[in-house]
Structures are given as C-alpha cells and as structure tokens.
Design a protein around this motif. Structure first.
Motif, PDB file in Angstrom:
ATOM      1  N   SER A 176       0.844  -1.207   0.000  1.00 23.76           N
ATOM      2  CA  SER A 176       0.000   0.000   0.000  1.00 23.76           C
ATOM      3  C   SER A 176       0.872   1.249   0.000  1.00 23.76           C
ATOM      4  N   PRO A 177       0.425   2.289  -0.670  1.00 19.96           N
ATOM      5  CA  PRO A 177       1.161   3.554  -0.583  1.00 19.96           C
ATOM      6  C   PRO A 177       1.099   4.098   0.851  1.00 19.96           C
ATOM      7  N   PRO A 178       2.122   4.844   1.272  1.00 15.83           N
ATOM      8  CA  PRO A 178       2.094   5.446   2.607  1.00 15.83           C
ATOM      9  C   PRO A 178       0.854   6.319   2.799  1.00 15.83           C
ATOM     10  N   GLU A 179       0.390   6.391   4.032  1.00 16.44           N
ATOM     11  CA  GLU A 179      -0.775   7.188   4.428  1.00 16.44           C
ATOM     12  C   GLU A 179      -2.096   6.611   3.916  1.00 16.44           C
ATOM     13  N   GLU A 180      -2.076   5.412   3.398  1.00 12.84           N
ATOM     14  CA  GLU A 180      -3.311   4.756   2.961  1.00 12.84           C
ATOM     15  C   GLU A 180      -3.799   3.807   4.040  1.00 12.84           C
ATOM     16  N   LYS A 181      -4.969   3.230   3.802  1.00 16.21           N
ATOM     17  CA  LYS A 181      -5.561   2.294   4.755  1.00 16.21           C
ATOM     18  C   LYS A 181      -5.738   0.927   4.107  1.00 16.21           C
ATOM     19  N   VAL A 182      -5.559  -0.103   4.921  1.00 14.29           N
ATOM     20  CA  VAL A 182      -5.949  -1.460   4.548  1.00 14.29           C
ATOM     21  C   VAL A 182      -7.279  -1.693   5.249  1.00 14.29           C
ATOM     22  N   GLU A 183      -8.316  -1.950   4.470  1.00 13.82           N
ATOM     23  CA  GLU A 183      -9.665  -2.099   5.031  1.00 13.82           C
ATOM     24  C   GLU A 183     -10.043  -3.565   5.123  1.00 13.82           C
ATOM     25  N   ILE A 184     -10.446  -3.978   6.312  1.00 11.17           N
ATOM     26  CA  ILE A 184     -10.925  -5.336   6.543  1.00 11.17           C
ATOM     27  C   ILE A 184     -12.440  -5.250   6.719  1.00 11.17           C
ATOM     28  N   SER A 185     -13.162  -6.097   6.003  1.00 17.52           N
ATOM     29  CA  SER A 185     -14.616  -6.079   6.135  1.00 17.52           C
ATOM     30  C   SER A 185     -15.145  -7.503   6.186  1.00 17.52           C
ATOM     31  N   ALA A 186     -16.314  -7.638   6.796  1.00 22.95           N
ATOM     32  CA  ALA A 186     -17.009  -8.925   6.843  1.00 22.95           C
ATOM     33  C   ALA A 186     -18.442  -8.687   6.417  1.00 22.95           C
ATOM     34  N   SER A 187     -18.932  -9.540   5.536  1.00 21.61           N
ATOM     35  CA  SER A 187     -20.306  -9.388   5.064  1.00 21.61           C
ATOM     36  C   SER A 187     -20.962 -10.764   4.966  1.00 21.61           C
ATOM     37  N   ARG A 188     -22.290 -10.740   5.002  1.00 23.56           N
ATOM     38  CA  ARG A 188     -23.049 -11.993   4.949  1.00 23.56           C
ATOM     39  C   ARG A 188     -23.643 -12.161   3.553  1.00 23.56           C
ATOM     40  N   ASN A 189     -23.599 -13.391   3.062  1.00 19.82           N
ATOM     41  CA  ASN A 189     -24.225 -13.742   1.794  1.00 19.82           C
ATOM     42  C   ASN A 189     -24.971 -15.063   2.021  1.00 19.82           C
ATOM     43  N   GLY A 190     -26.222 -14.956   2.465  1.00 17.18           N
ATOM     44  CA  GLY A 190     -26.982 -16.154   2.824  1.00 17.18           C
ATOM     45  C   GLY A 190     -26.363 -16.810   4.043  1.00 17.18           C
ATOM     46  N   GLU A 191     -25.962 -18.070   3.907  1.00 14.54           N
ATOM     47  CA  GLU A 191     -25.338 -18.806   5.016  1.00 14.54           C
ATOM     48  C   GLU A 191     -23.833 -18.581   5.080  1.00 14.54           C
ATOM     49  N   LEU A 192     -23.290 -17.916   4.068  1.00 15.27           N
ATOM     50  CA  LEU A 192     -21.845 -17.720   3.994  1.00 15.27           C
ATOM     51  C   LEU A 192     -21.446 -16.357   4.537  1.00 15.27           C
ATOM     52  N   ILE A 193     -20.243 -16.307   5.098  1.00 19.55           N
ATOM     53  CA  ILE A 193     -19.656 -15.051   5.575  1.00 19.55           C
ATOM     54  C   ILE A 193     -18.402 -14.801   4.747  1.00 19.55           C
ATOM     55  N   ARG A 194     -18.287 -13.592   4.230  1.00 19.72           N
ATOM     56  CA  ARG A 194     -17.121 -13.230   3.440  1.00 19.72           C
ATOM     57  C   ARG A 194     -16.290 -12.217   4.214  1.00 19.72           C
ATOM     58  N   VAL A 195     -15.005 -12.516   4.359  1.00 19.29           N
ATOM     59  CA  VAL A 195     -14.060 -11.589   4.969  1.00 19.29           C
ATOM     60  C   VAL A 195     -13.161 -11.092   3.839  1.00 19.29           C
ATOM     61  N   ALA A 196     -13.067  -9.766   3.698  1.00 11.88           N
ATOM     62  CA  ALA A 196     -12.281  -9.185   2.614  1.00 11.88           C
ATOM     63  C   ALA A 196     -11.188  -8.276   3.165  1.00 11.88           C
ATOM     64  N   VAL A 197     -10.047  -8.301   2.505  1.00 12.17           N
ATOM     65  CA  VAL A 197      -8.929  -7.408   2.819  1.00 12.17           C
ATOM     66  C   VAL A 197      -8.695  -6.573   1.567  1.00 12.17           C
ATOM     67  N   LYS A 198      -8.866  -5.259   1.702  1.00 10.52           N
ATOM     68  CA  LYS A 198      -8.793  -4.361   0.552  1.00 10.52           C
ATOM     69  C   LYS A 198      -7.683  -3.331   0.767  1.00 10.52           C
ATOM     70  N   ASP A 199      -6.864  -3.140  -0.264  1.00 14.15           N
ATOM     71  CA  ASP A 199      -5.805  -2.130  -0.166  1.00 14.15           C
ATOM     72  C   ASP A 199      -5.773  -1.295  -1.434  1.00 14.15           C
ATOM     73  N   LYS A 200      -4.932  -0.261  -1.428  1.00 11.78           N
ATOM     74  CA  LYS A 200      -4.816   0.643  -2.567  1.00 11.78           C
ATOM     75  C   LYS A 200      -3.482   0.445  -3.297  1.00 11.78           C
ATOM     76  N   GLY A 201      -2.931  -0.758  -3.170  1.00 11.54           N
ATOM     77  CA  GLY A 201      -1.656  -1.070  -3.819  1.00 11.54           C
ATOM     78  C   GLY A 201      -1.810  -1.251  -5.318  1.00 11.54           C
ATOM     79  N   PRO A 202      -0.703  -1.554  -6.004  1.00  9.87           N
ATOM     80  CA  PRO A 202      -0.721  -1.666  -7.460  1.00  9.87           C
ATOM     81  C   PRO A 202      -1.450  -2.903  -7.974  1.00  9.87           C
ATOM     82  N   GLY A 203      -1.724  -3.864  -7.096  1.00  7.79           N
ATOM     83  CA  GLY A 203      -2.398  -5.080  -7.539  1.00  7.79           C
ATOM     84  C   GLY A 203      -1.432  -6.068  -8.165  1.00  7.79           C
ATOM     85  N   ILE A 204      -1.961  -7.214  -8.520  1.00  7.55           N
ATOM     86  CA  ILE A 204      -1.153  -8.277  -9.106  1.00  7.55           C
ATOM     87  C   ILE A 204      -1.308  -8.196 -10.623  1.00  7.55           C
TER      88      ILE A 204
END
Length: 194
Positions: free
Chosen positions: A142-170
C-alpha cells in the motif's frame, strides 16, 4: 532426479523445523523478558529496537511455520481444529497483531463496519494465520498514508471476509500463478514483490 528433489525438500524442512524454530523461540522469549524489564531498566530507544527485533523474529518464525504447513498439506498431514468462534474478535486479533508491521509502511489497518454476533466454525489459529498473510501483504504494497480495510459481510449462510488495499495489484499475466509455491511477481519500477 525427483528423488533428489524430495530428499532436498525433506532436508530443508528438517533444518527449518529443528535448527531454526528453537533458536528463534529462545530469541523471542529473551527479547520479551528484556522488554518487560526482567534484565533491568533499559533506555526508551533500546526498547524500540528490542520491539523491532522481536517483531522481526516473530515474522521469521511465522514464515518457518508456513513452510512446515505447506509440507504438511502436501503430505495430507495437516490437522485442523474446527470450533465455533465469534468472527469479529478473531479479525480484531489479526488486526492488532499486525498493526505495528503496517505502521512501519505508514499504513493504517481499519475494520470497515462489522457483523455483530456472527459465529463461524473455523480453526482459529489458521484463520488468524491466513488473515496475517493477507494483511501484511496488503500493508507492504500500500502507498504510505493509505488504509488497509478489513470487512465482513453476509451472503446467505456464507460469511465473506475481505482485505482491501490501494496497492498496485497483481499483474494480470501473473494471476494464474498466484497460488503456486515460491512464486513472486516483480512489479514494474518497484523492488517490492507480490
């Protein structure tokens, strides 16, 4: 040739298992005792250096354990201890464990909203291990001064945990290799690797 490769892998695993983990654990325990003042009072600057050394030792130990885990998975020997756990405290534990690592890159880790009272059947140690890998990678790129965001959401019976950043990606051409062992993509104009 395959037998030689297998023998080499076994030797590496043995070295990691016996020759690296024990001294690392001893180093970490000693640094913790020093940081806690067991060896007498130490200057504030020395405390900072001890904390950095302790975090670095923890990171090397995690890498060693990851190597051993990969081998266990290959051999079908990996054991999991699935139990019902509240999800958010495990995510918060992962965030706290990696906050100092992210700070050295000038990156903040935040929990972006959360599901309350959600229980999941997981091996808590393995979940924290996976979260640690995702969070440290996100922070590193991630670039300096940015945030890594962790989120959890529900999709029916499933729970999704996501890690999101502002980096260059793969890079797209590397996507198929992401989950192969010992692969890293070199980012253009950067010494950092994904």
């Amino acid at each position: 040739e395959r037998k030689q490769v297998e023998k080499f892998k076994e030797e590496v695993i043995s070295i990691v298992s016996h020759e690296l983990r024990s001294p690392l654990t001893s180093i970490m325990n000693s640094l913790s005792l020093i940081a806690d003042g067991e060896a007498g009072e130490i200057p504030e600057q020395a405390q900072k250096l001890i904390k950095i050394a302790n975090r670095s030792s923890e990171r090397v130990l995690r890498l060693a354990n990851d190597m051993l885990d990969v081998r266990k998975i290959e051999l079908g020997l990996m054991e999991f201890n699935f139990q019902s756990h509240e999800l958010i405290p495990l995510i918060e534990q992962s965030i706290e464990a990696n906050r100092a690592y992210a700070e050295q890159f000038g990156v903040e880790i935040v929990l972006d909203g959360h599901l309350s009272d959600v229980k999941v059947s997981v091996d808590s140690d393995r979940l924290v291990q996976v979260m640690t890998n995702l969070i440290t990678n996100a922070a590193k790129f991630s670039p300096p001064e940015e945030k890594v965001e962790i989120s959890a959401s529900r999709n029916g019976e499933l729970i999704r945990v996501a890690v999101k950043d502002k980096g260059p990606g793969i890079p797209e051409e590397f996507h198929r290799q992401v989950f192969e062992k010992f692969t890293q993509a070199q980012l253009p104009g950067s010494r950092r690797k994904t």
